[in-house]
Design a protein around this motif. Sequence first.
Motif, PDB file in Angstrom:
ATOM      1  N   ASP A   8      -3.328 -12.807   4.893  1.00 20.15           N
ATOM      2  CA  ASP A   8      -4.582 -13.561   4.987  1.00 20.15           C
ATOM      3  C   ASP A   8      -5.724 -12.729   5.550  1.00 20.15           C
ATOM      4  O   ASP A   8      -6.891 -13.146   5.476  1.00 20.15           O
ATOM      5  N   SER A   9      -5.412 -11.565   6.128  1.00 25.66           N
ATOM      6  CA  SER A   9      -6.471 -10.713   6.680  1.00 25.66           C
ATOM      7  C   SER A   9      -7.043  -9.747   5.643  1.00 25.66           C
ATOM      8  O   SER A   9      -8.007  -9.040   5.934  1.00 25.66           O
ATOM      9  N   VAL A  10      -6.472  -9.721   4.447  1.00 27.94           N
ATOM     10  CA  VAL A  10      -6.986  -8.833   3.404  1.00 27.94           C
ATOM     11  C   VAL A  10      -8.307  -9.405   2.892  1.00 27.94           C
ATOM     12  O   VAL A  10      -8.358 -10.560   2.455  1.00 27.94           O
ATOM     13  N   LEU A  90      -0.868  -2.741   5.322  1.00 33.64           N
ATOM     14  CA  LEU A  90      -0.728  -4.183   5.478  1.00 33.64           C
ATOM     15  C   LEU A  90       0.583  -4.436   6.210  1.00 33.64           C
ATOM     16  O   LEU A  90       1.670  -4.176   5.675  1.00 33.64           O
ATOM     17  N   LEU A  91       0.493  -4.888   7.457  1.00 35.43           N
ATOM     18  CA  LEU A  91       1.668  -5.156   8.282  1.00 35.43           C
ATOM     19  C   LEU A  91       1.997  -6.646   8.181  1.00 35.43           C
ATOM     20  O   LEU A  91       1.208  -7.494   8.607  1.00 35.43           O
ATOM     21  N   LEU A  92       3.150  -6.947   7.613  1.00 32.34           N
ATOM     22  CA  LEU A  92       3.572  -8.323   7.429  1.00 32.34           C
ATOM     23  C   LEU A  92       4.546  -8.729   8.522  1.00 32.34           C
ATOM     24  O   LEU A  92       5.478  -7.982   8.840  1.00 32.34           O
ATOM     25  N   ARG A 109       1.418 -13.281  -4.596  1.00 28.90           N
ATOM     26  CA  ARG A 109       0.558 -13.509  -3.425  1.00 28.90           C
ATOM     27  C   ARG A 109       0.116 -12.204  -2.779  1.00 28.90           C
ATOM     28  O   ARG A 109      -1.054 -12.041  -2.424  1.00 28.90           O
ATOM     29  N   ILE A 110       1.054 -11.249  -2.629  1.00 29.34           N
ATOM     30  CA  ILE A 110       0.754 -10.038  -1.864  1.00 29.34           C
ATOM     31  C   ILE A 110       0.185  -8.934  -2.743  1.00 29.34           C
ATOM     32  O   ILE A 110      -0.896  -8.397  -2.475  1.00 29.34           O
ATOM     33  N   LEU A 111       0.893  -8.580  -3.802  1.00 25.89           N
ATOM     34  CA  LEU A 111       0.463  -7.445  -4.624  1.00 25.89           C
ATOM     35  C   LEU A 111      -0.689  -7.793  -5.554  1.00 25.89           C
ATOM     36  O   LEU A 111      -1.610  -6.988  -5.733  1.00 25.89           O
ATOM     37  N   VAL A 112      -0.641  -8.959  -6.148  1.00 22.41           N
ATOM     38  CA  VAL A 112      -1.612  -9.289  -7.195  1.00 22.41           C
ATOM     39  C   VAL A 112      -2.877  -9.911  -6.613  1.00 22.41           C
ATOM     40  O   VAL A 112      -3.976  -9.363  -6.746  1.00 22.41           O
ATOM     41  N   THR A 113      -2.733 -11.057  -5.946  1.00 24.98           N
ATOM     42  CA  THR A 113      -3.911 -11.777  -5.467  1.00 24.98           C
ATOM     43  C   THR A 113      -4.611 -11.051  -4.327  1.00 24.98           C
ATOM     44  O   THR A 113      -5.844 -10.935  -4.307  1.00 24.98           O
ATOM     45  N   ALA A 114      -3.841 -10.540  -3.363  1.00 22.24           N
ATOM     46  CA  ALA A 114      -4.457  -9.918  -2.179  1.00 22.24           C
ATOM     47  C   ALA A 114      -4.892  -8.480  -2.432  1.00 22.24           C
ATOM     48  O   ALA A 114      -6.032  -8.110  -2.114  1.00 22.24           O
ATOM     49  N   LEU A 115      -4.003  -7.654  -3.007  1.00 26.26           N
ATOM     50  CA  LEU A 115      -4.260  -6.211  -3.067  1.00 26.26           C
ATOM     51  C   LEU A 115      -4.688  -5.716  -4.440  1.00 26.26           C
ATOM     52  O   LEU A 115      -5.036  -4.542  -4.578  1.00 26.26           O
ATOM     53  N   HIS A 116      -4.665  -6.572  -5.451  1.00 29.95           N
ATOM     54  CA  HIS A 116      -5.093  -6.173  -6.803  1.00 29.95           C
ATOM     55  C   HIS A 116      -4.397  -4.879  -7.226  1.00 29.95           C
ATOM     56  O   HIS A 116      -5.038  -3.909  -7.632  1.00 29.95           O
ATOM     57  N   ALA A 117      -3.077  -4.884  -7.114  1.00 30.17           N
ATOM     58  CA  ALA A 117      -2.291  -3.679  -7.386  1.00 30.17           C
ATOM     59  C   ALA A 117      -2.369  -3.283  -8.854  1.00 30.17           C
ATOM     60  O   ALA A 117      -2.261  -4.121  -9.748  1.00 30.17           O
ATOM     61  N   ARG A 118      -2.528  -1.970  -9.069  1.00 32.11           N
ATOM     62  CA  ARG A 118      -2.487  -1.398 -10.424  1.00 32.11           C
ATOM     63  C   ARG A 118      -1.263  -0.500 -10.577  1.00 32.11           C
ATOM     64  O   ARG A 118      -0.761  -0.332 -11.678  1.00 32.11           O
ATOM     65  N   PHE A 119      -0.813   0.093  -9.478  1.00 32.30           N
ATOM     66  CA  PHE A 119       0.415   0.877  -9.449  1.00 32.30           C
ATOM     67  C   PHE A 119       1.214   0.441  -8.232  1.00 32.30           C
ATOM     68  O   PHE A 119       0.640   0.225  -7.155  1.00 32.30           O
ATOM     69  N   VAL A 120       2.546   0.341  -8.399  1.00 35.36           N
ATOM     70  CA  VAL A 120       3.427  -0.028  -7.301  1.00 35.36           C
ATOM     71  C   VAL A 120       4.555   0.995  -7.238  1.00 35.36           C
ATOM     72  O   VAL A 120       5.279   1.196  -8.226  1.00 35.36           O
ATOM     73  N   LEU A 121       4.697   1.653  -6.093  1.00 35.27           N
ATOM     74  CA  LEU A 121       5.721   2.681  -5.898  1.00 35.27           C
ATOM     75  C   LEU A 121       6.808   2.129  -4.991  1.00 35.27           C
ATOM     76  O   LEU A 121       6.528   1.697  -3.868  1.00 35.27           O
ATOM     77  N   VAL A 122       8.061   2.164  -5.484  1.00 34.18           N
ATOM     78  CA  VAL A 122       9.197   1.663  -4.710  1.00 34.18           C
ATOM     79  C   VAL A 122      10.417   2.542  -4.958  1.00 34.18           C
ATOM     80  O   VAL A 122      10.460   3.330  -5.909  1.00 34.18           O
ATOM     81  N   GLY A 123      11.426   2.400  -4.099  1.00 36.59           N
ATOM     82  CA  GLY A 123      12.695   3.073  -4.302  1.00 36.59           C
ATOM     83  C   GLY A 123      13.552   2.331  -5.314  1.00 36.59           C
ATOM     84  O   GLY A 123      13.304   1.161  -5.640  1.00 36.59           O
ATOM     85  N   ARG A 124      14.591   3.002  -5.808  1.00 32.66           N
ATOM     86  CA  ARG A 124      15.441   2.420  -6.852  1.00 32.66           C
ATOM     87  C   ARG A 124      16.217   1.200  -6.367  1.00 32.66           C
ATOM     88  O   ARG A 124      16.611   0.347  -7.169  1.00 32.66           O
TER      89      ARG A 124
END
Length: 315
Positions: A8-10, A90-92, A109-124
């Motif tokens: 909510d602070s984004v 972003l500390l959740l 809620r987090i990646l799309v609406t708040a941060l407008h993510a275009r690339f997401v990097l994660v581990g396998r």
Amino acid sequence: MKTLYGVDSVPSAWPASAVSIGKFDGVHAGHRAVIAELKAIADREQLSTVVVTFDRNPLALLSPATCPSTLVSAEQKLNLIAETGVDATLLLEFNHALSSLPPREFIERILVTALHARFVLVGRDFRFGASGAGDVALLRDLGTEFGYEVRLIDDVKPDGHRRVSSTWIRELLGSGAVTEAGRLLGHLPTVRGIVVHGAARGRELGFPTANLSADSDGLIPADGVYAGWLSDAGSRYPAAISVGNNPTFDGVAQKQVEAYVLDEVDLDLYDHVVDVSFVERIRGMVAYSGIDPLIEQIRDDVARVRVILGRESSR
């Protein structure tokens, strides 16, 4: 770096972002490789860089009995991430509400609406949402729907076999191998705490120490004597560091961290919050037959610290 405490602070006008999500415990060399790739993508695509992480290990809530000790506190983690140069973290708060979010709602809620993510990097092995029901395949499916691209992170394997992990670093610290742990971390293992009054035995022996409170932040290495640094308000001092219960004396609390700052006679650190960083282990903890052999050993320890810190530099 901007620190965002909770989704909510984004700000509503947050720019399109490249995002990485994870525990980031220790902000070790593997994490730093992820962040370097994150920044490279963001620079190329003209995006902001955001690390999404948690205020605790999720197991602390979901399975306390199996939750490992954390390498760093949330505050230490934020400081280490800030050193990498990302735009925001972003500390959740990992609470029951967050842990019960369905995977789709978590992403939307987090990646799309708040941060407008275009690339997401994660581990396998990335999992998300209630009961860890979301996996990389679902993350990619949702990316097709919501307009972001998923990039998987290659493991960092310094020995060609075992990937850098917080588990490996805990094992090294548990055996006192702070030099090896520091190589995997990409920075010195560090404990942060407030300096409190102790039994003043060090002062009586001619080696006054700064004693850290029992509730210090950061994973304390195995008992023993170490060469390292004490940092206070931007000033850094060479130090001989004792970890343990000082078995030469009776009635000493377990797992104390005491730092003898070299060549500083009138340094008053009481009630200061300091960082104690470990460079190299000198020896294990030993019970001596009396005061004189203990003093002689401390003199030898200090001499070895001088040599070690003369050839080592902090990271």
